[in-house]
Design a protein around this motif. Sequence first.
Motif, PDB file in Angstrom:
ATOM      1  N   ARG A   1       0.190  -2.094 -11.057  1.00 24.67           N
ATOM      2  CA  ARG A   1       1.314  -1.913 -10.646  1.00 24.67           C
ATOM      3  C   ARG A   1       1.300  -3.188  -8.547  1.00 24.67           C
ATOM      4  N   THR A   2       0.477  -2.784  -8.315  1.00 28.92           N
ATOM      5  CA  THR A   2       0.015  -3.012  -7.010  1.00 28.92           C
ATOM      6  C   THR A   2      -0.249  -4.810  -6.821  1.00 28.92           C
ATOM      7  N   GLY A   3      -0.994  -4.370  -7.997  1.00 28.29           N
ATOM      8  CA  GLY A   3      -0.879  -5.984  -8.155  1.00 28.29           C
ATOM      9  C   GLY A   3      -0.044  -7.258  -8.247  1.00 28.29           C
TER      10      GLY A   3
ATOM     11  N   THR B   1      -3.271 -11.911  -1.957  1.00 25.08           N
ATOM     12  CA  THR B   1      -3.435 -12.536  -2.935  1.00 25.08           C
ATOM     13  C   THR B   1      -5.231 -11.756  -3.112  1.00 25.08           C
ATOM     14  N   GLU B   2      -6.150 -11.604  -2.255  1.00 22.34           N
ATOM     15  CA  GLU B   2      -6.786 -10.462  -1.700  1.00 22.34           C
ATOM     16  C   GLU B   2      -6.089  -8.952  -2.801  1.00 22.34           C
ATOM     17  N   LYS B   3      -5.603  -8.672  -2.292  1.00 23.84           N
ATOM     18  CA  LYS B   3      -4.428  -8.075  -2.758  1.00 23.84           C
ATOM     19  C   LYS B   3      -4.542  -7.246  -4.287  1.00 23.84           C
ATOM     20  N   ALA B   4      -3.934  -8.651  -4.718  1.00 24.27           N
ATOM     21  CA  ALA B   4      -3.586  -9.008  -6.041  1.00 24.27           C
ATOM     22  C   ALA B   4      -4.977  -8.875  -7.024  1.00 24.27           C
ATOM     23  N   GLN B   5      -5.904  -9.885  -5.867  1.00 19.63           N
ATOM     24  CA  GLN B   5      -6.879  -9.939  -7.342  1.00 19.63           C
ATOM     25  C   GLN B   5      -7.688  -8.556  -7.055  1.00 19.63           C
TER      26      GLN B   5
ATOM     27  N   ARG C   1       4.383 -10.856  -6.885  1.00 20.13           N
ATOM     28  CA  ARG C   1       6.065 -10.729  -6.764  1.00 20.13           C
ATOM     29  C   ARG C   1       6.017 -11.123  -5.244  1.00 20.13           C
ATOM     30  N   MET C   2       5.573 -10.747  -4.220  1.00 18.63           N
ATOM     31  CA  MET C   2       5.587 -10.564  -2.650  1.00 18.63           C
ATOM     32  C   MET C   2       5.496 -12.879  -2.513  1.00 18.63           C
TER      33      MET C   2
ATOM     34  N   GLY D   1       0.420  -0.826  -0.697  1.00 18.99           N
ATOM     35  CA  GLY D   1      -0.373   0.091   0.295  1.00 18.99           C
ATOM     36  C   GLY D   1       1.124   1.273  -0.282  1.00 18.99           C
ATOM     37  N   ALA D   2       2.410   1.357   0.395  1.00 18.40           N
ATOM     38  CA  ALA D   2       3.164   2.635   0.274  1.00 18.40           C
ATOM     39  C   ALA D   2       3.676   2.638  -1.126  1.00 18.40           C
ATOM     40  N   LEU D   3       3.448   1.810  -2.036  1.00  9.76           N
ATOM     41  CA  LEU D   3       4.814   1.555  -3.613  1.00  9.76           C
ATOM     42  C   LEU D   3       3.979   3.297  -4.274  1.00  9.76           C
TER      43      LEU D   3
END
Length: 433
Positions: free
Chosen positions: A402-404, A387-391, A409-410, A337-339
Motif C-alpha cells: 500500500r505504501t509503495g 522512488t526510494e520509498k516505493a522500492q 501514485r504521488m 508514512g502516515a497511511l
Amino acid sequence: MEMRDLVALGDKLLDIDEAKFRQVVDLLERMNDHPDILRTIAVIRPRLIELRLNRRPTLKRLFCDPFEDLFEALGKADPVPLSVIERALMNSLWPLVEAEIGKERLRAFRPALQYGPERKALSEAFWTECAAAVSKIAEGAISGHYSDALELRMNPDRTRALADIATILSIAPDVIELKAALSPKPVPKLHADHMEAIQTIGRRISRARPAALKIFVLLAASRLTDPSVLLSGLWDMDLGQKPADRASLFMSLSGTVVAQIEERSRAWQTAAGGDRMAVADLALHLVASLDATRAAMEHSRNKEFDRRLKDIRSSVHAMVNTQVLQDADAGIVAAIGALDGGSDGRAQLVRAENHARALRKCATIADSLGLRGELREMTRKTTVTLTEKAQQALAGPAGNPRTGYTAIRMIELIAGPAEANKIMDGIMSGGRR
C-alpha cells in the motif's frame, strides 16, 4: 412549510437531494423579499448556479437583468467583474425603485415577464423608468453618510455602483444585445464575431450616450473568463471616438484591470488556507491576466503600469515559492508514512495529493515567474525520495504494498504517468531478478 422552518434549514439546503431542493427554491420564491428569505437565498446561491435553475420571472429579476454581470462572483468559474455591484445594495435599492414608480404603474409592466409581442417594448419602457428612479435615489445618497432610505452607509464604491446601475439601465436594450452576442457566459476567448458585436453596439452608444461607453466596455469584459483579455482587442476597435477619447478610455480601463489584478494577487495572503491547488489555480489565472495585460499595453507604454505589473509578478513569484514549492518534498513524503494513522492519516494524504497536483500545475508558469530551476529541483528531489520509498515497500517481502503504490501514485501526480510507469517497471523488474 413555514418561512421560519425554511430559514432554520440554512446551509443544510446545500445537501438535500435535487428534487427537494427545487421544491424549496420554488417555496422561497413564492414568499416575499423578507430579509431572512434573502439571506437564505444567498446561502444556497452557489447551488442555484451549479444547477442552473430557471427561476420564476419577477420584476425585480427583470430590473437586475442588464447589470447582473457586475454582481460579486460566487461560483469558482465566474469571472470577477471589473466594477462590482453588491447584492446587498441591489436588495436595498429595489423596494425604493418600486415605491418611486408606484404599484399601479408596475402592474402595467407585468406582461413583460411573459413571452409575447409586448415583451420587448414593455421591458425597454420598464428599464427607462427604473433608470430615472435610480438616478433620483442616487442624488440623495452621499458618500460618507448613512442612507436611511437604503439602510446602508454610503462609501465611494456604493455611490459609484448606484450611478453605474442608472447608466446601465439607460442603455439596457444595448446591454441585452451584448449579452446575447457574448453568450454563454463566461466566454473563454474573443472571436471575430464577438469583437464585431462589441464594436457595433459600442459605436451606437458612443453616438447616443458617450458617458455610458466605459461601463458598457466593463460589462463586456465581465462576460469573459479573463476580463483583461478585452484590453488587447480594445486597442484596435473603432468605437466612434476621437483619438484622445479613445486613448483616455484605454488608459482608464487599463487602470481598472491592473487594480483588479493587484487585488486578486493580495488574496493569497489571507484566502489560501493551506489549499495548495487553490494557490496554484490563482497563480495560473494571475499570470494569464498579467500576460494579456502586458501584451495589450505594448500599444501604449506606461511606466506606472509597468511598475505595478512587475510588482504583481513578484508577488505571484513569492506566492508560488512559499505556498507551493517550499517544503513540498517534506510534506508529500511525510504523508506516505502516515497511511496507518486512521482518519488523520487519510486527511494528511489528501492534502499531500493536493500539494503534488499544485506542484505539477505550477510547472506551466515556472518560466514566466523565474522559478524554473527551483521547481525542477523540488520535483527531482521529491521524486527521488518517493522512488526510494516505493522500492523499499515493493521490492522485498517485508515491504508494504500500500505504501509503495501510494508513493508511485504521488510520483504520477508530480511528474506525470510516463515517469511513474518507468519507475514502477524498474522496481518490478528489479525485484524479480
